[in-house]
Design a protein around this motif. Structure first.
Motif, PDB file in Angstrom:
ATOM      1  N   GLN A 175      49.210  90.736  13.220  1.00  0.00           N
ATOM      2  CA  GLN A 175      50.626  90.877  12.867  1.00  0.00           C
ATOM      3  C   GLN A 175      51.076  92.337  12.851  1.00  0.00           C
ATOM      4  O   GLN A 175      52.271  92.624  12.842  1.00  0.00           O
ATOM      5  CB  GLN A 175      50.929  90.223  11.516  1.00  0.00           C
ATOM      6  CG  GLN A 175      50.161  90.765  10.339  1.00  0.00           C
ATOM      7  CD  GLN A 175      48.856  90.031  10.110  1.00  0.00           C
ATOM      8  OE1 GLN A 175      48.349  89.369  11.007  1.00  0.00           O
ATOM      9  NE2 GLN A 175      48.331  90.138   8.902  1.00  0.00           N
ATOM     10  N   ASP A 187      53.105  92.815  15.865  1.00  0.00           N
ATOM     11  CA  ASP A 187      54.385  92.113  15.868  1.00  0.00           C
ATOM     12  C   ASP A 187      54.829  91.843  17.296  1.00  0.00           C
ATOM     13  O   ASP A 187      55.866  92.346  17.752  1.00  0.00           O
ATOM     14  CB  ASP A 187      55.439  92.952  15.129  1.00  0.00           C
ATOM     15  CG  ASP A 187      56.732  92.157  14.903  1.00  0.00           C
ATOM     16  OD1 ASP A 187      56.679  90.924  14.987  1.00  0.00           O
ATOM     17  OD2 ASP A 187      57.775  92.779  14.656  1.00  0.00           O
ATOM     18  N   GLY A 221      44.039  87.761  11.778  1.00  0.00           N
ATOM     19  CA  GLY A 221      45.425  87.865  11.332  1.00  0.00           C
ATOM     20  C   GLY A 221      45.800  86.704  10.446  1.00  0.00           C
ATOM     21  O   GLY A 221      45.009  85.767  10.235  1.00  0.00           O
ATOM     22  N   VAL A 263      48.976  85.165  10.902  1.00  0.00           N
ATOM     23  CA  VAL A 263      50.029  84.417  11.581  1.00  0.00           C
ATOM     24  C   VAL A 263      49.413  83.406  12.541  1.00  0.00           C
ATOM     25  O   VAL A 263      48.233  83.482  12.887  1.00  0.00           O
ATOM     26  CB  VAL A 263      50.974  85.373  12.344  1.00  0.00           C
ATOM     27  CG1 VAL A 263      51.687  86.298  11.374  1.00  0.00           C
ATOM     28  CG2 VAL A 263      50.196  86.197  13.374  1.00  0.00           C
TER      29      VAL A 263
END
Length: 704
Positions: A296, A299, A324, A326
Motif C-alpha cells: 500500500q 498506492d 500488505g 490491501v
C-alpha cells in the motif's frame, strides 16, 4: 569455500585475462608501423606497456594458455576442496552467465583488481584517458569479431550480464564499441570475498539472518512452494499479524537467504529503479529472495508510475514475497501471485514470543519477567505481531530501568504495548489513558458483572473465536461490541474507561464532529478511516452519543432519507467485519436501530443510583485530599437529592471552588449551594422539601 580459496580461483581466472592483454599488447606493437612514437597513448610508451605486460599481476602467476583453461579450473577439485563452489562460479550459476559472459566480466574487472592494467587498457585504446575496457576491447580480448551478434548480444540490457547489474555499459551516446564497461563495486567486492551490503541500499533494504523460531505451518508450506518453483506470492496481513515475518520464515525454511525491501523507502527514493536493481542483485549474490512491503506504500490505484514500479518489483528474477494489508489487484503484475493470508498469532504463539522476549533480556537483569505476572494472560487482549512483541518487551524493560525497578511489572508491560500503537487513530479521535479502576465504580452488582464479562470477552476472544472456532460465518470479524445505555451521568463513559484500564488498553473517544459530514458519502469515508486505523491499534473505541450515527432507518420519503439509510446500512456491514473492541453509549436506547442491537455482544443498562449508591458516590467524589467540615451530612445529600454520578461530581467540584475562595474546608452550605446550581443547570424544580433544614441562606426555596 574459504575467502583465500575464492581469491585464488579468481586470480587464476584473471591471470588468463592478463595473458590475453599481454598478447594483445604484443600484437599491437608488432603491427604498429611506428612503435617508437613518443606520443603513443600520450605518455604510455610502447616500451613502458611492454614492461608492464611482463609483470605478473595476480599474485599467483600468470599462466599462458588457451581460453579453455577456465573449464579445467572449474572442474579441478584441488582448487575448491570439499565440493565448495568458488564465488565466481556461484555468481555465474545464480545469474545464468555463459562462459563468454564470465570472460567479459573478468575483462571489465581486471583494472579494478590491478591498477597497472588501467594504463595497458589506455595503450590498447590509444587513449590514456580511457582506462576501462570498452565493448570493442572486451570482444577483441575474447577473440570475438566486433560484428558478431553472439558477442554483441551479451551486452544488451536484457542479457544476464547487464540485466543482472553485474556490468554497467556507460556513455550510451558513444559509438557502440567505444562504450566503457564498469563492474559495480558491490560485485567486485563480492568476488573478492566481501559480503557487505551495497551502500546504495542503506535505509531501503537489509539482509535478515537466521531465525531460531520454528516456522509456522503456513510458513513451512509457503517455503515448500517457493522451493518447488513459486516466484511470486502476496501475503495479505490481518490485524495482529506480521506478513514480513511470515515471508522471512518461509524463505529461510526453503533454504534461501532473505533480503527485506522497504517499499516506503523505495518509493521515496529519487531513483527507485536503481535501488530495485541493486536489491535484486544483492538478493541473487546471496542466493536469496526479496520480502518486499508494504504494497500500500506504492498506492498503485491512480498512480501509473507506482503501478509500473510495483510491476517491476513483482517481476524480479528472484523469489519475491510481497506483503500488505490491501486486497491484491490482478493488474499489479503480469504473473498471477500465490495469495496467502498472514493470520494473526494465536494465544499460544504470542505466549511463546513473550516468553522468548523475557528470556532475552540483558544479562545483568533478572531472568524472565517479574514474579506473579504472566504476560500471556495480562496481555491476552492485545493483537500483536512478533516484531511488536519484541519491541514492546524492550520498551517495558527500558521503562523499568528508567524507573529504577529491578523487575518488570504488568504496568511496564502494558506501557510497552501501548507504545506500539500507531498515531493515526489519535488524529481521528481523542485518546485517553485510563486513570481509574474497578474500585472507582459505584454501580449495582449486576452492572459490575456485565462489565467484567465484557473484559472477559475481550481477553479470551482469541481462544474462543479463533482456536475453538466459535465465530459465525458471514464475514464476521473477531471484534467485541457493547452498548452502554442510560441517562446522562450514570457512569457509561467512566465504565468504558475502567474496562479499558483492566485490559491495559487506551481509550479512544470518537469525536462525532470529525465524523458527521453534510456531504453525501463523506460520513462513511470518515468512519472507514476510523475503523481502518482502529483495526491496527490495541485500544478500546468509544462512540459517545452513538444514536447520532447509529439511529433507526426510516421510510424513504425523499433523497435525504435514502442517503441516511445508506449510511446506516454501511455501518451495519462495517461493524460486522470489525476486529477491534468498540463501546457505543447512548441516552436514548430506543432510537438505535434493532439491526445494530442484534450485532452487539453485550448490552449494559445504567440506571439512576439508589440512596446507598448516591451515599457512596458523594463520599468517593469528595475524595481524601479535600478538607471536610464536620457538619457535612452525606446521608442527607444521598437521601434528598436524586442525582446521577456525573451531577454529584459536578456539585462536589463547585463546592470545592466555593471552599477554596473562602479559604476553609468544604461545608454543608457549599454542597447545598452547589446542588441548587446543578438543579438550575438541569432545569429541575427547586422544592423546599428537598432542602429541608439545609435551605440555602438568603434565598428562599421556590417552585418553578
Amino acid at each position: 569455500m574459504s575467502g583465500t580459496d575464492d581469491t585464488a580461483y579468481l586470480s587464476e581466472r584473471l591471470a588468463l585475462v592478463a595473458a590475453r592483454v599481454r598478447q594483445a599488447v604484443t600484437e599491437r606493437r608488432r603491427n604498429d608501423p611506428d612503435p617508437d612514437d613518443a606520443f603513443r597513448g600520450l605518455y604510455v610508451s610502447a616500451d613502458h606497456a611492454e614492461r608492464l605486460a611482463a609483470v605478473a599481476s595476480t599474485g599467483v602467476g600468470c599462466k599462458e594458455g588457451s581460453p579453455a583453461i577456465h573449464e579445467a579450473l572449474a572442474g579441478d577439485p584441488s582448487l575448491h576442496p570439499g565440493g565448495d563452489e568458488p564465488r565466481l562460479l556461484r555468481l555465474a550459476r545464480r545469474f545464468g552467465l555463459t562462459p563468454l559472459d564470465v570472460d567479459f566480466l573478468l575483462v571489465a574487472l581486471l583494472p579494478d583488481v590491478e591498477a597497472r592494467y588501467e594504463k595497458l587498457y589506455g595503450y590498447l585504446h590509444d587513449d590514456v584517458s580511457r582506462r576501462r575496457a570498452t565493448i570493442g576491447l572486451a570482444l577483441e580480448l575474447c577473440g570475438i569479431p566486433a560484428s558478431a551478434v553472439t558477442g554483441r548480444s551479451r551486452f544488451a540490457g536484457s542479457a544476464p550480464l547487464v540485466g543482472g547489474g553485474l556490468v554497467l555499459v556507460e556513455q550510451p551516446d558513444q559509438p557502440y564499441l567505444s562504450r566503457p564497461l564498469r563492474v559495480p563495486d558491490r560485485v567486485a567486492g563480492y568476488l573478492l570475498g566481501d559480503d557487505t551490503v551495497d551502500a546504495r541500499l542503506t535505509g531501503s533494504a537489509w539482509p535478515v539472518g537466521d531465525d531460531t523460531t520454528p516456522p509456522s505451518d503456513t510458513a513451512h508450506r509457503l517455503g515448500t512452494a517457493v522451493r518447488a518453483g513459486v516466484r511470486l506470492a502476496y501475503l495479505r496481513e490481518q490485524p495482529g499479524a506480521v506478513a514480513d515475518d511470515l515471508g522471512v520464515a518461509a524463505l529461510l525454511s526453503a533454504g534461501w537467504a532473505v533480503l527485506r525491501l522497504d517499499l516506503d523507502a523505495l518509493v521515496a527514493d529519487p531513483a527507485p529503479a536503481d535501488v530495485l536493481t541493486a536489491a535484486a542483485r544483492e538478493a541473487r549474490l546471496r542466493g536469496g529472495g526479496l520480502v518486499a512491503g508494504p504494497v500500500q506504500a506504492l498506492d498503485p490505484i491512480g498512480q501509473p508510475a507506482h503501478a509500473r514500479l510495483l510491476r517491476r518489483v513483482a517481476e524480479q528474477p528472484v523469489p519475491v514475497l510481497l506483503t500488505g494489508t490491501v486486497e491484491w489487484d490482478p493488474h499489479w503484475s503480469r504473473q498471477a501471485p500465490l495469495l496467502v493470508t498472514a493470520a494473526p498469532l494465536d494465544e499460544q504463539g504470542r505466549a511463546r514470543l513473550w516468553h522468548t522476549a523475557g528470556a532475552a533480556r540483558a544479562a545483568d537483569r533478572p531472568e524472565g519477567w517479574t514474579d506473579g505476572v504472566d504476560p500471556a494472560r495480562e496481555l491476552a487482549a492485545y493483537l500483536l505481531g512478533p516484531d511488536q512483541i519484541r519491541r514492546a518487551a524492550q520498551a517495558a524493560d527500558q521503562l523499568a530501568l528508567f524507573e529504577g525497578a529491578d523487575r518488570v511489572d504488568a504496568g511496564h508491560l502494558r506501557a510497552g504495548v501501548r507504545g506500539q500503537n500507531a498515531g493515526g487513530l489519535a488524529r481521528l479521535s481523542r485518546r485517553i489513558e485510563p486513570g481509574v479502576g474497578w474500585p472507582d465504580l459505584v454501580l449495582p452488582d449486576r452492572v459490575h458483572d456485565q462489565l467484567r464479562e465484557l473484559a472477559l470477552r475481550v481477553r479470551y476472544r482469541d481462544r474462543v473465536l479463533g482456536r475453538w472456532r466459535m465465530r459465525p460465518g458471514g464475514g464476521r470479524g473477531r471484534g467485541v461490541l457493547a452498548l452502554f445505555a442510560g441517562d446522562s451521568g450514570t457512569g457509561k463513559t467512566m465504565s468504558a474507561e475502567v474496562v479499558a484500564a483492566d485490559l491495559g488498553l487506551d481509550l479512544y473517544v470518537v469525536d462525532l464532529s470529525t465524523v458527521v459530514d453534510k456531504y453525501v458519502g463523506q460520513t462513511e469515508k470518515n468512519l472507514e478511516r476510523i475503523f481502518t486505523e482502529a483495526a491496527g491499534v490495541n485500544g478500546l473505541l468509544l462512540f459517545d452519543e452513538a444514536d447520532a450515527i447509529f439511529g433507526k432507518r426510516s421510510e424513504v420519503k425523499d433523497a435525504r432519507d435514502r442517503y441516511a439509510n445508506l449510511e446506516s446500512a454501511y455501518l451495519l456491514q462495517r461493524m460486522e467485519s470489525f476486529d477491534g473492541v468498540a463501546v457505543l453509549t447512548t441516552n436514548l436506547r430506543a432510537n438505535l436501530d434493532e439491526a445494530f442491537t442484534r450485532r452487539l455482544d453485550l448490552i449494559v443498562d445504567f440506571a439512576m443510583p439508589d440512596v446507598a449508591q448516591r451515599r457512596a458516590l458523594w463520599d468517593r467524589c469528595l475524595g481524601t485530599e479535600l478538607p471536610r467540615d464536620p457538619d457535612l451530612d452525606l446521608d442527607f445529600c444521598a437521601g434528598s437529592f436524586e442525582l446521577a454520578g456525573g451531577s454529584i461530581r459536578a456539585c462536589v467540584v463547585t463546592a470545592a471552588y466555593l471552599a477554596a475562595q473562602a479559604g476553609r474546608p468544604v461545608r454543608m452550605a457549599d454542597l447545598v449551594g452547589a446542588v441548587q446550581r446543578e438543579y438550575r443547570k438541569l432545569g429541575r424544580l427547586l422544592l423546599e422539601s428537598e432542602f429541608g433544614a439545609h435551605q440555602p441562606r438568603g434565598e428562599p426555596a421556590r417552585v418553578h
